[in-house]
Each structure stands twice: as C-alpha cells, then as structure tokens.
Design an enzyme around this catalytic site. Sequence first.
Site, mmCIF file in Angstrom:
data_model
loop_
_atom_site.group_PDB
_atom_site.id
_atom_site.type_symbol
_atom_site.label_atom_id
_atom_site.label_comp_id
_atom_site.label_asym_id
_atom_site.label_seq_id
_atom_site.Cartn_x
_atom_site.Cartn_y
_atom_site.Cartn_z
ATOM 1 N N GLU A 21 50.757 59.234 15.468
ATOM 2 C CA GLU A 21 49.720 60.236 15.648
ATOM 3 C C GLU A 21 49.192 60.800 14.342
ATOM 4 O O GLU A 21 49.277 61.655 14.157
ATOM 5 C CB GLU A 21 50.100 61.243 16.637
ATOM 6 C CG GLU A 21 50.623 60.591 17.834
ATOM 7 C CD GLU A 21 50.876 61.922 18.990
ATOM 8 O OE1 GLU A 21 50.780 61.859 20.159
ATOM 9 O OE2 GLU A 21 51.408 62.903 18.613
ATOM 10 N N GLU A 57 52.197 55.759 23.845
ATOM 11 C CA GLU A 57 52.540 56.728 24.567
ATOM 12 C C GLU A 57 51.988 57.146 25.806
ATOM 13 O O GLU A 57 50.494 57.398 25.414
ATOM 14 C CB GLU A 57 52.824 58.179 23.509
ATOM 15 C CG GLU A 57 53.868 57.950 22.546
ATOM 16 C CD GLU A 57 54.026 59.312 21.882
ATOM 17 O OE1 GLU A 57 53.585 60.247 22.188
ATOM 18 O OE2 GLU A 57 54.364 59.095 20.749
HETATM 19 C C1 BG6 Z 1 53.206 63.186 21.182
HETATM 20 C C2 BG6 Z 1 54.586 62.812 20.216
HETATM 21 O O1 BG6 Z 1 52.295 64.127 20.579
HETATM 22 O O2 BG6 Z 1 53.723 63.734 22.456
HETATM 23 C C3 BG6 Z 1 55.938 63.072 20.845
HETATM 24 O O3 BG6 Z 1 54.276 61.480 19.534
HETATM 25 C C4 BG6 Z 1 56.079 63.978 21.981
HETATM 26 O O4 BG6 Z 1 56.919 63.113 19.954
HETATM 27 C C5 BG6 Z 1 55.018 63.589 22.939
HETATM 28 O O5 BG6 Z 1 57.104 64.310 22.600
HETATM 29 C C6 BG6 Z 1 54.926 64.567 23.962
HETATM 30 O O6 BG6 Z 1 54.989 65.845 23.801
HETATM 31 P P1 BG6 Z 1 55.992 66.995 24.279
HETATM 32 O O7 BG6 Z 1 55.857 68.239 23.466
HETATM 33 O O8 BG6 Z 1 55.907 67.207 25.573
HETATM 34 O O9 BG6 Z 1 57.376 66.370 23.875
#
Ligand code: BG6
Length: 488
Positions: free
Chosen positions: A193, A386
């Site tokens: 990111e 993701e």
């Molecule tokens: C992304 C990151 O921004 O979101 C991850 O790359 C992160 O590391 C994911 O876990 C989800 O966010 P969160 O805060 O719910 O874990």
Amino acid sequence: MKKGFDKDFLWGGAIAASQADGAWNVGGKGLDTQDCRYLDGSWSHEQVELKHHNDPFSRKEFEAALKDNTDTYYPFRRGIDFYHHYTEDLAMMGEMGMKVFRTSACWARLFPNGDESEPNEEGIAYYRDMLSEAHKNGMKVFLTMLHYDIPVHLVTEYGGWKNRKVIDFYLNYCRTLYIRLGDLVDYWLPFNEFNAGRFSPWDGVCLFPNDPETTDNEIFKCLHHQFIAQAKCVKMGHELIPGAKIGGMIARFCTYPATCRPEDALQALQDDQYSNWFYTDVMARGFYPEYMDRYFERFNITIPWENGDQEILKEGTVDFLSFSYYFSQVSTSDQGWEKTAGNLVMANKNPYLKSSEWGWQMDPIGLRVTLNQMYDRYHLPLFVAENGLGTSDVLEPDGTIHDPYRIDYFRTHVQAMKEAVIDGVDLIGYTWWGIIDVVACGPLTMDKRYGLIYVDLDNSGKGTGKRYRKDSFYWYKKCIASNGEDLN
Ligand code: BG6
C-alpha cells in the site's frame, strides 16, 4: 469475450509478517517499528477505536516501547506465532486448494538494525524453509518486501524514510531477497500500500501522526524517497532475475460523487487523483503526473528531486498493479457530511451501502468499478492483493465457526471480479486478506477477524492458539475447485 476466470487464475490468501509471525526476539530478529505499537488488551472496543482513529501512535509510546522487553502490550510482538506454526498453517491453506500465498518478509529479521551489509543467516533459513513449505503445499509465492515494519535503528539513527540514505539500506535488503530467495518467489511487491504514508504515517513512512514535525512536506519527502527506492528495486530485480514479475500496490479508495452537483464530481476526481492515481501513475508510468504540481504549490510542498531521479522513475516501472480493496466512500464538497470508518481513513458515508461491524462500507460493485478504471488507465495485469471482511466470530463448543456474513461478502466480491473479467479486465489473482486470523493492523486486536481459519487467541494474546476451520474455509475450497463458478 471471456466468460469467467482464466484456468490458471491465482486464488489465494494473504498475511503479513508483523501481524502473523510473532517471534519478535527469536532467530536474531531486531526490533521493528510495528513491534512498538501499543495496545492494552483489556480496553473496550470503543476505547480501541477511539485511540486508533484519534491518536494511533506517538513519540512517547515509541520511546517507552524501546525500553520494554516484554510483549504484554505489544500485539505485533506476539502475532499468531506463525513463525512456529507455518507448517500446520500452510498445510491448511493447501487443503483449501490455494494457488498462491502472499506474505511479507521482515526486514529486521534479515538485517536486525537495517544498515548491516550482510544478512542474518537464521532469518534467511527461516524464509527458505517457510516459502519452500508453501510450494510443497501447491502454492506460488507473492512476497511483499516491506509491509510497514522497518528496523527501529533506521528510525532512531537516521530518521527513517526522511533520510535518503535509507534507500540504499532498503536496496541492500531487497538485493538479498532477490539473490537468496529468488528461486522461491513468483511475484514481488516492493511496498505494501504505497499511499499508506499519506494516510497512516507511522505505518507507511515511520513518522508520528499528530506530531508537529509530521508535516505534509515531510510526508511527501518520504514518499519521494520510497518512489525512488521502489523504482530502483524494480530495475534491480529485472537485472538479477530476468523475467521477474514485480508489481506496485496501493490501498484503493474507490469514491463516488455524493450527488450530481458538479462540485461533487470535481471533488471525486481530485480525491481519486490525490489518493489513488498519483501513486499508480508514478509506479506504472514512471513520472509525477501534472495535476500534482498544483497540489504541491497549494500546500507548499517541495519534492526533494535530485539529478537523475526522473530517469530512475522511468526505468523502474512495474509489471503489474495490485491493490487492497475493502470499502468505498463518497466525495463531497459538504464539510458536514456524515463520516464512518474505513481502511486507513475516516470516510464519507454512502446512504446506499451497509457497513461492517467496524463501520467499513461494503461495496462489491466498487471492486468491479475499480478493476475497470485501473485496467482502462494502464492496461497492465491486475492483482487484488487484499480484500476481506474483518468482524467478530464465535467459536462453538464443537470447534465450528459459522460465518455466513463472511461468505456473503466473499461471494459478492468474487462475483464482482468475475463481471470485471467479462468486462475485459486482465485480472491474474486474488488473495483474501487475513486468510488466517491475524492481529488487525489498525486496532491491533485479535477480535477483528478476517480469517477463514480461526485462531484461538484474544486481544491480550491469551488462548490456546489452536487453529479451526470456519464455514468460509469450506466455501472457499469449493469456489477454488470450481474456478469461481460454484459460489453457493
Ligand atoms: C491493509 C493492510 O491496509 O488493511 C493490512 O495492508 C491490514 O495490513 C488490512 O490488516 C486490514 O486492516 P485492519 O486494520 O482491519 O487490520
């Protein structure tokens, strides 16, 4: 016209070292910036969210963390102990039929201080074993080279990414990854990111949020250094490993105008430029886009260009683009518009969407929109690095976990990807975020669970650590076996 996913579509799952590995003081690992983030496991959900959104991390907390040799208040030091469980965990992922496993390498496990010239051999051995295990279980490897965790010594000694010297240390680390792990990695990602530095400065560029020294100017200076680092890393990878596939990634903030007022449409365009396109434009096209000049002038931002930087950016463009996608938001010129939480940011609420338990607005159509917009703009292969739903789950006495809400989220997002493929988008892979429950990155808790595999640990790290298959585990297995056709 395509009718569905390609036969070699990469169905997979993702985690990151800092959120999963644990073993923070094992195997010669040095302390890293994520090891220092603080959580009191007894805090209520409201307390956690308040801290996460208002004061995620401070200089004072950092200094205290450097002196604390325990893992009591530092969830990333514990993770889910993937370091000692990877054989079992990767076997479960293989059982689902996953074709690709995305994880990150931890810089401080290979270079404890970050500025050494030679790597820690124990760290190399760990990665060779772990990545070989992924292959044994039928998975390709998608390796993030830096997912927010940098050796603390680079911050205390050099000031982190503000200092251009850090580029060379990073490149030495990347060279080691290419040379020592190159035969085990199929897809490379220099930075997780890329736009995180702008929205979550400690994660992205190791600057303290809410600190008077964390000005826009400093943030963009760090980002410029990261752009140079990324481009040099891509170029080096292509030289060391001919044919290597090296990508770029952003947290994609899909946005719609809140109304059809032209002001809102303009706002949506600019939000898209400043939050999304700037980053992918530089990584994919190899130059700073013109619309940023006006932005930099307006906010008094000076980019520390050096001789040769423009050529470096041109020579280091990526082979594919990837992104995280969790939610969408709206753009409005109305300052009083209702807000809700979103990944890395507070977002403007869309009255047409439902939100998750953590307030993130669920929008599968936004994923289709995103894929189309990105493919139209760059014509590069795309990878959804993701996507997922973080929510609480109940472990039943018989060891089952019924998570129809996660299956719904999953199904609708896979359907949206399929539509995008039929629209003509070259989509090569998808890695569900947090394929196994990990410590959440924003709130630092275990109770915000993304996994298809449940891990019995609570916010204080207490529990058996045992792994259990959720209903969504079996759903994904079926989805993969049918190459995305059977989504029931
Ligand atoms: C992304 C990151 O921004 O979101 C991850 O790359 C992160 O590391 C994911 O876990 C989800 O966010 P969160 O805060 O719910 O874990």
